[in-house]
Design a protein around this motif. Structure first.
Motif, PDB file in Angstrom:
ATOM      1  N   SER A 140       2.504 -27.340  -0.899  1.00  6.80           N
ATOM      2  CA  SER A 140       1.907 -27.502  -2.231  1.00  6.80           C
ATOM      3  C   SER A 140       0.863 -28.609  -2.224  1.00  6.80           C
ATOM      4  O   SER A 140       0.676 -29.314  -1.224  1.00  6.80           O
ATOM      5  CB  SER A 140       3.004 -27.846  -3.247  1.00  6.80           C
ATOM      6  OG  SER A 140       3.566 -29.118  -2.935  1.00  6.80           O
ATOM      7  N   VAL A 141       0.196 -28.768  -3.356  1.00  7.81           N
ATOM      8  CA  VAL A 141      -0.760 -29.872  -3.496  1.00  7.81           C
ATOM      9  C   VAL A 141      -0.028 -31.204  -3.389  1.00  7.81           C
ATOM     10  O   VAL A 141      -0.553 -32.170  -2.815  1.00  7.81           O
ATOM     11  CB  VAL A 141      -1.514 -29.767  -4.845  1.00  7.81           C
ATOM     12  CG1 VAL A 141      -2.438 -30.961  -5.029  1.00  7.81           C
ATOM     13  CG2 VAL A 141      -2.306 -28.473  -4.911  1.00  7.81           C
ATOM     14  N   ARG A 142       1.190 -31.275  -3.931  1.00  2.33           N
ATOM     15  CA  ARG A 142       1.980 -32.493  -3.790  1.00  2.33           C
ATOM     16  C   ARG A 142       2.218 -32.808  -2.314  1.00  2.33           C
ATOM     17  O   ARG A 142       2.164 -33.962  -1.887  1.00  2.33           O
ATOM     18  CB  ARG A 142       3.315 -32.353  -4.512  1.00  2.33           C
ATOM     19  CG  ARG A 142       4.154 -33.637  -4.434  1.00  2.33           C
ATOM     20  CD  ARG A 142       5.587 -33.427  -4.885  1.00  2.33           C
ATOM     21  NE  ARG A 142       5.683 -33.311  -6.325  1.00  2.33           N
ATOM     22  CZ  ARG A 142       6.236 -32.290  -6.962  1.00  2.33           C
ATOM     23  NH1 ARG A 142       6.730 -31.275  -6.278  1.00  2.33           N
ATOM     24  NH2 ARG A 142       6.299 -32.265  -8.277  1.00  2.33           N
ATOM     25  N   GLY A 143       2.484 -31.770  -1.528  1.00  2.00           N
ATOM     26  CA  GLY A 143       2.687 -31.974  -0.104  1.00  2.00           C
ATOM     27  C   GLY A 143       1.433 -32.467   0.603  1.00  2.00           C
ATOM     28  O   GLY A 143       1.501 -33.309   1.509  1.00  2.00           O
ATOM     29  N   SER A 144       0.274 -31.958   0.195  1.00  2.00           N
ATOM     30  CA  SER A 144      -0.989 -32.419   0.785  1.00  2.00           C
ATOM     31  C   SER A 144      -1.255 -33.877   0.426  1.00  2.00           C
ATOM     32  O   SER A 144      -1.682 -34.670   1.270  1.00  2.00           O
ATOM     33  CB  SER A 144      -2.144 -31.535   0.299  1.00  2.00           C
ATOM     34  OG  SER A 144      -1.939 -30.179   0.667  1.00  2.00           O
ATOM     35  N   LEU A 145      -1.005 -34.233  -0.827  1.00  5.56           N
ATOM     36  CA  LEU A 145      -1.170 -35.625  -1.248  1.00  5.56           C
ATOM     37  C   LEU A 145      -0.213 -36.536  -0.482  1.00  5.56           C
ATOM     38  O   LEU A 145      -0.583 -37.645  -0.076  1.00  5.56           O
ATOM     39  CB  LEU A 145      -0.919 -35.750  -2.749  1.00  5.56           C
ATOM     40  CG  LEU A 145      -2.015 -35.226  -3.678  1.00  5.56           C
ATOM     41  CD1 LEU A 145      -1.506 -35.180  -5.117  1.00  5.56           C
ATOM     42  CD2 LEU A 145      -3.259 -36.098  -3.603  1.00  5.56           C
ATOM     43  N   ALA A 146       0.999 -36.054  -0.273  1.00  8.55           N
ATOM     44  CA  ALA A 146       1.987 -36.848   0.459  1.00  8.55           C
ATOM     45  C   ALA A 146       1.513 -37.135   1.874  1.00  8.55           C
ATOM     46  O   ALA A 146       1.673 -38.253   2.388  1.00  8.55           O
ATOM     47  CB  ALA A 146       3.329 -36.111   0.487  1.00  8.55           C
ATOM     48  N   LEU A 147       0.897 -36.150   2.517  1.00  7.92           N
ATOM     49  CA  LEU A 147       0.416 -36.338   3.890  1.00  7.92           C
ATOM     50  C   LEU A 147      -0.712 -37.356   3.936  1.00  7.92           C
ATOM     51  O   LEU A 147      -0.755 -38.212   4.825  1.00  7.92           O
ATOM     52  CB  LEU A 147      -0.047 -35.004   4.465  1.00  7.92           C
ATOM     53  CG  LEU A 147      -0.507 -35.022   5.925  1.00  7.92           C
ATOM     54  CD1 LEU A 147       0.594 -35.556   6.837  1.00  7.92           C
ATOM     55  CD2 LEU A 147      -0.933 -33.625   6.369  1.00  7.92           C
ATOM     56  N   VAL A 148      -1.627 -37.295   2.970  1.00  9.21           N
ATOM     57  CA  VAL A 148      -2.745 -38.243   2.945  1.00  9.21           C
ATOM     58  C   VAL A 148      -2.237 -39.661   2.689  1.00  9.21           C
ATOM     59  O   VAL A 148      -2.657 -40.616   3.365  1.00  9.21           O
ATOM     60  CB  VAL A 148      -3.778 -37.831   1.869  1.00  9.21           C
ATOM     61  CG1 VAL A 148      -4.843 -38.916   1.702  1.00  9.21           C
ATOM     62  CG2 VAL A 148      -4.437 -36.509   2.247  1.00  9.21           C
TER      63      VAL A 148
END
Length: 324
Positions: free
Chosen positions: A250-258
């Motif tokens: 999800s977008v939350r997952g992408s933000l978490a990675l960054v």
């Protein structure tokens, strides 16, 4: 304002001292300790899927001792109530007022042991506090301390009488990893100190919780080039279109990675994120966020395997790029 090279060098030096201190209690597991501390500095939560007796409680206590924080352990059972986690409002006859008695969730480091043994209703009591670092009881909001991290555990062997964590709650965890058994030399060292039941109880505090909050804020200023952001976005898109997955990142997952990559770069003494930082963290940050297709899973496909293939297919950026 972006982090300076001098600040990045200080950050890495301080981080190494924290790792060494926690490593006195969790022997031979420096990589797991690094991931756990990175998770804390990203203001995220850690899910440990591991067999009993591998040092999960020691890890939580050691981190809390190192940062001068408080620690609580919640043993999740089928009869555990949401109020047993968050707290309860009780009427005080002497003052004729309702008073809120905080639950064990109000600690710097909270170990949620065998979280999948509690009912879904109790599991959901963690959702708000994990996402927003606050609890609302009877319409009143109570803030959790800072730093605040939940270290939840699951036993991958015994599944009888458990409630599988829903995807929405799995997505709340920044990372998923396992401690595993120590190597031969570390095991011998542990056995040599068998008379000492709790190594984490004697660890010195190296840093205050307010200093940890400063490190959390400083890490957010790590520079991330536009090309790296596009790289993360392409990787996430590939997880959604992969034939082996039913649900991608999800977008939350992408933000978490960054966000995690920013801290990971800083702990390595850099004030900027490299594509290699993203590659190193994709596994711990994204593995638990993928829902595999049942047929692919039956055929032996794993989330780690899917992510490894995607990392091989998507080329890492070779030059800088600005984002409008």
């Amino acid at each position: 304002m972006s982090m300076t090279p001098e600040q990045a060098a200080w950050y890495a030096e301080t981080f190494e001292k924290l790792v060494a201190n926690v490593g006195q209690a969790v022997l031979g597991k420096s990589h797991v300790v690094r991931l756990a501390l990175t998770c804390m500095l990203t203001e995220g939560h850690l899910l440990l899927e591991d067999a009993p007796g591998t040092g999960k409680t020691s890890l939580a206590r050691a981190i809390a001792s190192t940062v001068q924080g408080t620690h609580n352990r919640i043993q999740f059972t089928p009869d555990l109530l949401p109020s047993d986690v968050t707290g309860v409002t009780i009427y005080d006859q002497s003052t004729h007022r309702f008073e809120f008695h905080k639950g064990p969730i109000f600690s710097s480091i909270v170990l949620a042991d065998e979280i999948n043994r509690a009912s879904p209703k109790t599991q959901s009591a963690l959702l708000e506090v994990m996402e927003e670092a606050r609890v609302t009881v009877d319409g009143v909001t109570h803030d959790a301390p800072r730093p605040f991290m939940v270290i939840a555990t699951q036993n991958p062997i015994e599944q009888a009488g458990t409630y599988r964590l829903p995807e929405a709650q799995l997505d709340r965890f920044l990372m998923k990893t396992s401690i595993g058994y120590p190597d031969h030399a570390s095991t011998v060292q542990i056995l040599a100190g068998a008379s000492e039941r709790d190594r984490s109880g004697h660890l010195p505090a190296l840093i205050t919780t307010s200093a940890v909050a400063d490190m959390i804020r400083l890490a957010t200023t790590t520079h991330v080039d536009g090309a790296v952001l596009e790289y993360v976005s392409r990787l996430a898109e590939e997880t959604r279109t992969a034939p082996e997955t039913r649900l991608g990142v999800s977008v939350r997952g992408s933000l978490a990675l960054v966000r995690t990559a920013k801290v990971w770069a800083a702990v390595h003494g850099r004030h900027y994120v490299l594509p290699d930082d993203v590659k190193e963290l994709v596994g711990p940050v994204w593995t638990h966020r993928l829902m595999l297709d049942p047929e692919a899973e039956f055929a032996g496909t794993t989330s780690d395997g899917v992510l490894a293939r995607i990392l091989g297919d998507v080329a890492a950026p070779q030059e800088r790029r600005t984002v409008a």
